[in-house]
Scaffold this motif. Structure first.
Motif, PDB file in Angstrom:
ATOM      1  N   PHE A   1       6.435 -53.449  63.967  1.00 12.65           N
ATOM      2  CA  PHE A   1       7.685 -53.396  64.724  1.00 12.65           C
ATOM      3  C   PHE A   1       7.894 -52.014  65.338  1.00 12.65           C
ATOM      4  O   PHE A   1       8.338 -51.900  66.486  1.00 12.65           O
ATOM      5  N   THR A   2       7.558 -50.966  64.606  1.00 14.66           N
ATOM      6  CA  THR A   2       7.688 -49.605  65.123  1.00 14.66           C
ATOM      7  C   THR A   2       6.762 -49.387  66.308  1.00 14.66           C
ATOM      8  O   THR A   2       7.170 -48.810  67.326  1.00 14.66           O
ATOM      9  N   ILE A   3       5.537 -49.841  66.212  1.00 16.77           N
ATOM     10  CA  ILE A   3       4.584 -49.671  67.305  1.00 16.77           C
ATOM     11  C   ILE A   3       5.040 -50.439  68.547  1.00 16.77           C
ATOM     12  O   ILE A   3       5.013 -49.912  69.663  1.00 16.77           O
ATOM     13  N   ILE A   4       5.489 -51.673  68.357  1.00 19.20           N
ATOM     14  CA  ILE A   4       5.969 -52.472  69.489  1.00 19.20           C
ATOM     15  C   ILE A   4       7.201 -51.819  70.113  1.00 19.20           C
ATOM     16  O   ILE A   4       7.328 -51.762  71.352  1.00 19.20           O
ATOM     17  N   THR A   5       8.100 -51.313  69.293  1.00 21.52           N
ATOM     18  CA  THR A   5       9.305 -50.661  69.803  1.00 21.52           C
ATOM     19  C   THR A   5       8.960 -49.400  70.587  1.00 21.52           C
ATOM     20  O   THR A   5       9.548 -49.133  71.641  1.00 21.52           O
ATOM     21  N   LEU A   6       8.008 -48.617  70.109  1.00 21.25           N
ATOM     22  CA  LEU A   6       7.608 -47.407  70.831  1.00 21.25           C
ATOM     23  C   LEU A   6       6.970 -47.753  72.172  1.00 21.25           C
ATOM     24  O   LEU A   6       7.233 -47.089  73.184  1.00 21.25           O
ATOM     25  N   PHE A   7       6.131 -48.788  72.214  1.00 18.72           N
ATOM     26  CA  PHE A   7       5.552 -49.223  73.487  1.00 18.72           C
ATOM     27  C   PHE A   7       6.644 -49.698  74.444  1.00 18.72           C
ATOM     28  O   PHE A   7       6.598 -49.406  75.647  1.00 18.72           O
ATOM     29  N   ALA A   8       7.621 -50.427  73.936  1.00 19.58           N
ATOM     30  CA  ALA A   8       8.717 -50.897  74.783  1.00 19.58           C
ATOM     31  C   ALA A   8       9.533 -49.723  75.319  1.00 19.58           C
ATOM     32  O   ALA A   8       9.954 -49.726  76.482  1.00 19.58           O
ATOM     33  N   ALA A   9       9.755 -48.710  74.496  1.00 19.09           N
ATOM     34  CA  ALA A   9      10.512 -47.537  74.941  1.00 19.09           C
ATOM     35  C   ALA A   9       9.752 -46.769  76.019  1.00 19.09           C
ATOM     36  O   ALA A   9      10.341 -46.334  77.017  1.00 19.09           O
ATOM     37  N   VAL A  10       8.456 -46.605  75.845  1.00 24.38           N
ATOM     38  CA  VAL A  10       7.647 -45.919  76.854  1.00 24.38           C
ATOM     39  C   VAL A  10       7.663 -46.701  78.163  1.00 24.38           C
ATOM     40  O   VAL A  10       7.798 -46.132  79.250  1.00 24.38           O
ATOM     41  N   PHE A  11       7.540 -48.025  78.092  1.00 22.24           N
ATOM     42  CA  PHE A  11       7.598 -48.850  79.286  1.00 22.24           C
ATOM     43  C   PHE A  11       8.959 -48.730  79.966  1.00 22.24           C
ATOM     44  O   PHE A  11       9.032 -48.612  81.197  1.00 22.24           O
ATOM     45  N   ALA A  12      10.040 -48.748  79.195  1.00 18.42           N
ATOM     46  CA  ALA A  12      11.383 -48.670  79.772  1.00 18.42           C
ATOM     47  C   ALA A  12      11.605 -47.336  80.481  1.00 18.42           C
ATOM     48  O   ALA A  12      12.159 -47.298  81.585  1.00 18.42           O
ATOM     49  N   VAL A  13      11.178 -46.253  79.878  1.00 19.01           N
ATOM     50  CA  VAL A  13      11.341 -44.928  80.492  1.00 19.01           C
ATOM     51  C   VAL A  13      10.504 -44.835  81.760  1.00 19.01           C
ATOM     52  O   VAL A  13      10.964 -44.339  82.796  1.00 19.01           O
ATOM     53  N   THR A  14       9.279 -45.325  81.714  1.00 14.05           N
ATOM     54  CA  THR A  14       8.414 -45.289  82.892  1.00 14.05           C
ATOM     55  C   THR A  14       8.974 -46.152  84.015  1.00 14.05           C
ATOM     56  O   THR A  14       9.010 -45.741  85.173  1.00 14.05           O
ATOM     57  N   PHE A  15       9.426 -47.344  83.679  1.00 12.74           N
ATOM     58  CA  PHE A  15       9.981 -48.246  84.682  1.00 12.74           C
ATOM     59  C   PHE A  15      11.239 -47.671  85.313  1.00 12.74           C
ATOM     60  O   PHE A  15      11.425 -47.748  86.534  1.00 12.74           O
ATOM     61  N   SER A  16      12.112 -47.075  84.515  1.00 11.13           N
ATOM     62  CA  SER A  16      13.332 -46.490  85.072  1.00 11.13           C
ATOM     63  C   SER A  16      13.014 -45.295  85.961  1.00 11.13           C
ATOM     64  O   SER A  16      13.679 -45.073  86.969  1.00 11.13           O
ATOM     65  N   ALA A  17      11.980 -44.519  85.620  1.00 10.52           N
ATOM     66  CA  ALA A  17      11.581 -43.400  86.476  1.00 10.52           C
ATOM     67  C   ALA A  17      11.063 -43.903  87.821  1.00 10.52           C
ATOM     68  O   ALA A  17      11.341 -43.318  88.868  1.00 10.52           O
ATOM     69  N   VAL A  18      10.317 -45.006  87.816  1.00 13.03           N
ATOM     70  CA  VAL A  18       9.803 -45.579  89.065  1.00 13.03           C
ATOM     71  C   VAL A  18      10.948 -46.102  89.917  1.00 13.03           C
ATOM     72  O   VAL A  18      10.979 -45.906  91.138  1.00 13.03           O
TER      73      VAL A  18
END
Length: 59
Positions: A10-27
């Protein structure tokens, strides 16, 4: 022992989701602003890229 494995996954999936969210919002922020925007079916044209106000287009 099962709970530790589930917590780690769950921690690994959550960290991947957070990285994706930050990257997507920056784009979105980088490519957004200006041009024609749509909000609930109404068309708006942003005249100034630096401004926060968009005027509705008249058809």
């Amino acid at each position: 022992m099962k709970f530790y494995i589930l917590a780690r996954r769950f921690t690994i999936i959550t960290l991947f989701a957070a990285v994706f969210a930050v990257t997507f919002s920056a784009v979105v922020v980088h490519n957004g602003g200006g041009g024609t925007q749509s909000h609930f079916g109404a068309n708006y044209t942003c005249l100034e890229r630096s401004g926060t106000f968009c005027a509705p287009t008249v058809r």
